[in-house]
Structure formats: C-alpha cells, structure tokens
Design an enzyme around this catalytic site. Structure first.
Site, PDB file in Angstrom:
ATOM      1  N   ASN A 158       0.844  -1.182   0.000  1.00  8.24           N
ATOM      2  CA  ASN A 158       0.000   0.000   0.000  1.00  8.24           C
ATOM      3  C   ASN A 158       0.886   1.242   0.000  1.00  8.24           C
ATOM      4  OD1 ASN A 158      -2.704   1.464   0.629  1.00  8.24           O
ATOM      5  ND2 ASN A 158      -1.293   2.255   2.169  1.00  8.24           N
ATOM      6  N   GLU A 159       0.758   2.060  -1.032  1.00 11.78           N
ATOM      7  CA  GLU A 159       1.329   3.411  -1.069  1.00 11.78           C
ATOM      8  C   GLU A 159       2.835   3.454  -0.828  1.00 11.78           C
ATOM      9  OE1 GLU A 159      -2.620   6.003   0.110  1.00 11.78           O
ATOM     10  OE2 GLU A 159      -0.902   6.045   1.462  1.00 11.78           O
ATOM     11  N   ASN A 295      -4.916   4.765  -4.922  1.00  8.92           N
ATOM     12  CA  ASN A 295      -5.408   5.599  -3.841  1.00  8.92           C
ATOM     13  C   ASN A 295      -5.290   7.050  -4.289  1.00  8.92           C
ATOM     14  OD1 ASN A 295      -5.552   3.189  -2.487  1.00  8.92           O
ATOM     15  ND2 ASN A 295      -4.023   3.697  -0.940  1.00  8.92           N
ATOM     16  N   GLU A 373      -8.577   3.482  -2.612  1.00  6.28           N
ATOM     17  CA  GLU A 373      -8.912   4.452  -1.565  1.00  6.28           C
ATOM     18  C   GLU A 373      -9.314   5.764  -2.206  1.00  6.28           C
ATOM     19  OE1 GLU A 373      -6.084   5.183   1.585  1.00  6.28           O
ATOM     20  OE2 GLU A 373      -5.539   3.058   1.714  1.00  6.28           O
ATOM     21  N   SER A 426      -5.873   7.315  12.766  1.00  5.24           N
ATOM     22  CA  SER A 426      -5.132   7.867  11.633  1.00  5.24           C
ATOM     23  C   SER A 426      -3.678   8.081  12.037  1.00  5.24           C
ATOM     24  CB  SER A 426      -5.766   9.186  11.186  1.00  5.24           C
ATOM     25  OG  SER A 426      -5.063   9.741  10.101  1.00  5.24           O
ATOM     26  N   LYS A 433      -9.847  12.943  12.810  1.00  3.83           N
ATOM     27  CA  LYS A 433     -10.068  12.950  11.363  1.00  3.83           C
ATOM     28  C   LYS A 433     -10.822  11.681  11.001  1.00  3.83           C
ATOM     29  CE  LYS A 433      -7.576  13.683   6.996  1.00  3.83           C
ATOM     30  NZ  LYS A 433      -6.266  13.686   6.327  1.00  3.83           N
ATOM     31  N   TYR A 435     -13.212   9.316   8.507  1.00  6.05           N
ATOM     32  CA  TYR A 435     -13.487   9.019   7.096  1.00  6.05           C
ATOM     33  C   TYR A 435     -14.638   8.033   6.917  1.00  6.05           C
ATOM     34  CZ  TYR A 435      -9.091  11.004   5.193  1.00  6.05           C
ATOM     35  OH  TYR A 435      -8.072  11.827   4.767  1.00  6.05           O
TER      36      TYR A 435
END
Length: 466
Positions: A158-159, A295, A373, A426, A433, A435
C-alpha cells in the site's frame, strides 16, 4: 444522472494497524509505530476501531449497506512476529476467521500484504533500505499465498511513495528522518523490486487469484503557464507518479525519468544506484500485474521553487497551515479558487479523471484498475446517534462522477473502495479525522451508520450516482 457498471464492486477500505487495535494480543510482534507513537504521547493505536474483536459486526454491516468488497491488510507481525522465523498460529487463525466471516456475508476480501507496518525486528535493520528485507517480504508473501487460499485478490504494498516520503522526507512516520532524497529514492526502488519479486513468485507458482499493487497517485499540475512551473510539475510527477508506474508497467526507468532523478539529486545532494539484476526482475513482472490499485484523494498545483526545504504537515485539521517547498523541485500552491478539506486536501475530481486517462494512454497493458482508496476526512458531528455528513456525500458524488466519466471514455475500472469502512485511528491525526461510513464511538466501540452510509447503499444497489 451518471451510472456505474452492473458488475462494479462497491467496497470499503481498512488497514490492520489503523483498525485492529490489540497491538499486544494474539501473539502479535512489535512494529516501529508502537514505540514511535508512545514517545510522541499524542494518541494510541489501542483500541483503534477494535476490529480485532469487532470484525463480525463490521462485516455484517458491509452486507447490510451494500459494501460488496472489503479491503483489509494482513499485519505481517501477526503472522511472523519477528518478520521471519516461526509463524504465529494464533494470527493465522485470526485471519482465517475474518475470511470465513466475509464468505458468510457475501463480501469479497481484497488483501494487502504490507500497509505501513514492517515488523520492528526488520524495520530496525533499515526497513526496505536493507535489501535482505526484500527476500523477507517475498517469503512472507509466499507463505500467505499458500495459507490463505480463500483470498482471490492480493496487493503487495500500500502506497510505496508515502512510505518513502513520510519516513524520509516529512519525517512524520518512523524513523522520523527529513529531506533525505537518497533514502527516498532507494526505498521507492527497493520496494518496487520487492513487489516485482513477489508478483513473479505468485505467477510462477501458479497460485489461484489475482495480484497487483496499490499506489498513491496525486495528479500534478503546473500552477501557471510558465515553463518554470511546468517543469516543477514535471519533477514532482516524475518522483511521485512516473517512477512508480514505469517500475510497475515498464520494468525499467526511461532516460527522461532518470534525467529528472539526476536533477532532483543535484538539488538535494542525493545519489542513487539501480542494479541490472533489479531491472531483470522488474521487467519480468511488468506484464504480470493483474490490476492496479489507485489511492487518490487530491491533486497538487506546483510552481518552481529554489530555496530552503520547508514542509509543514497539517495533522490537526487547522485549515490553511500546510506548507510544502522543496528546493529544486517545487512548491505546492494551496489555491483559494479550489475547495479543500480542513486538512488542506484539494477537492478536485478532474485530477482523478485525468490520471485514469493518462494510465490508459501511457500504459495500455494495465489490464484493470480498482480505486482502492478515496474519501473525505471530516470532523463529523455526533447528535444522539445521528451523523449528517452532507459534505462527504458531495465529495463522493463528485469523485464517483469523475470515475463514471473515465469509464465511459474507455478506462477499465472495476471497483471503488471508500476510505474508510468505519472510523479508524489515523497515523498522523489520531482520532479527530474521520473518514468512515460508520461512526465509531471509541469509548464504547459502538457503530452508527452515517447519512453517507445510506447514500452509498443506494448507489451500490442502483449503480446510479445521485
């Protein structure tokens, strides 16, 4: 009204460390985040959303609200507490139980093998700057392919870009190093080699299912028509998008890309070295990716910048505080004519459309794409169990609309995974934050569907964006 294909997957996305909690339960090994967060003393990853215990509730909510795919990650240190060595049966059993629950509720698991959480024993040996950890990751992945035969969709990482830059540019991830472009470039490259090696293992052993990688791709635009600003956008794009896509789909970096890296290195006093054996591995994998996960949350407008490196990461939601200036590359301009979230993320759905069209044009053998994402961080108001989050719905309406336009124009996108399924911890923001489709009371761990959850259910059932 815009439509999405009948076979389209409407998913929700999670990540192990952000939702599971239970960081010291079930035989789980340590990760660098454990000490890093404790030293900061700002917030704790326990209990997060307590998915470790609450997963039956969350997967049942998926079925109830039309979420047909669940993106989740396996915590490497739950399987191999030290990254290598003897596997942990309790961790193995835990993920089998999750996949069984998914099957019971007609939810397809999309599993990521690494989501920012290298086991501490390997992280302390320089994480992916250490080439030995490429083999450690590939061996862990092979174990998972053979153990979890219930899984049909695998992502290696991921990322990769945020891993490299948050660790070695912004310093907001452990080990907290700033402005080290030698480390950034080598982390990017070594993780792409690890991806390629893992894809080749998957294909050459004939495992059932599909495999890909999840990249964070934030479209770059010049802030003006000047040649200087256009070049700044080119350099930003070269490091954060083109590097990853060339490694994924070409298996070798083009001369133009290498020229951009040389320019960046000269400005930042950095160096790099890529081995021919890496290119061979990457080229072999370059036509074997079954899908690309993207994402995408926002885009950047870039102008030329020469001066001291200066980055301020808005991790609190104090709108207008972000600063990003990197010598010899670019300054990001937070334009007042484009709406943005409290965390200074521009709401610009054209960026998603332009990105998808570019991939179709530049990498025509991409096969298919999942938006793995996309979503809006928001300070939700909780009023006696009622959460009206109209700004989030408006955000989703715009981005799903851009996605519909790209599909209409020939891009093969087969699913969308909203970040996130439920509210979670997060990495740099803690708990303010939010989501999620489902509001989490972190004291009681009770879930409350938001207005957006009912909207998403309608869109999923009708494939119509209202």
């Amino acid at each position: 009204m815009k439509k999405l294909p009948e076979h389209f997957i409407f998913g929700g996305a999670t990540a192990a460390y952000q939702c599971e909690g239970a960081t010291k339960e079930g035989g789980k090994g340590a990760v660098a985040w454990d000490d890093f967060l404790a030293e900061q003393g700002r917030f704790s990853p326990d209990p997060a959303s307590d998915f470790y215990h609450q997963y039956p509730v969350d997967i049942e909510l998926c079925e109830k609200f039309g979420v047909s795919g669940l993106r989740l990650s396996i915590a490497w240190s739950r399987i191999f507490p030290k990254g290598t060595g003897e596997p942990n049966q309790e961790g193995i059993d835990y993920y089998h139980a999750i996949f069984k629950k998914c099957q019971e509720h007609h939810v397809i698991p999309f599993v990521t093998l690494h989501h920012f959480d290298t086991p501490k024993a390997l992280f302390d040996q320089n994480d992916f700057l250490n080439r030995d950890n490429i083999d450690a990751f590939a061996n862990y992945a092979k174990f998972c392919f053979e153990e979890f035969t219930e899984v049909a969709y695998w992502s290696t990482f991921n990322e990769i870009y945020p891993v490299a830059t948050n660790q070695y540019l912004l310093g907001v991830f452990p080990p907290g190093i700033k402005f080290d472009f030698t480390k950034i470039i080598m982390c990017l490259h070594n993780m792409m080699v690890a991806h390629a090696k893992t894809v080749n293992i998957f294909k050459e052993n004939g495992y059932a299912g599909e495999i890909g990688v999840v990249h964070s791709l934030e479209t770059k635009y010049a802030n003006s028509d000047s040649e200087e600003d256009k070049h700044a956008a080119f350099l930003e794009d070269a490091l954060s998008i083109r590097f990853l896509l060339e490694a994924t789909y070409l298996g070798r970096y083009t001369e133009e890309l290498l020229g951009a890296l040389d320019e960046i290195c000269e400005a930042q006093g950095a160096t790099y070295e890529f081995l021919e054996e890496d290119y061979i591995e990457m080229e072999k994998a370059s036509h074997r990716n079954d899908f690309l996960g993207i994402n995408h949350y926002h885009s950047h407008f870039c102008k030329a910048y020469k001066g001291p490196n200066e980055i301020y990461h808005n991790g609190t939601g104090d709108k207008g505080t972000s600063v990003y200036r990197v010598n010899g590359i670019a300054e990001r301009v937070y334009r007042d004519d484009i709406p943005r979230t409290d965390w200074d993320w521009l709401i610009y759905p054209d960026g998603l459309y332009d990105l998808l069209m570019r991939i179709k044009k530049d990498y025509p053998h991409y096969k298919k794409i999942y938006i793995t994402e996309n979503g809006m961080g928001y300070k939700d108001d909780f009023e006696d169990g009622v959460i009206m989050d109209a700004p989030r719905i408006d955000y989703l309406r715009q981005y799903l609309g851009a996605l519909s336009d790209a599909i209409e124009d020939g891009v093969n996108v087969e699913g969308y995974f909203l970040w996130s399924l439920m509210d979670m911890f997060s990495w740099t923001n803690g708990y303010n934050k939010r989501y999620g489709l489902f509001y989490v009371d972190f004291e009681t761990q009770k879930r409350y569907p938001k207005e957006s959850a009912y909207w998403y259910k309608f869109v999923s059932e009708t494939k119509t964006i209202i």
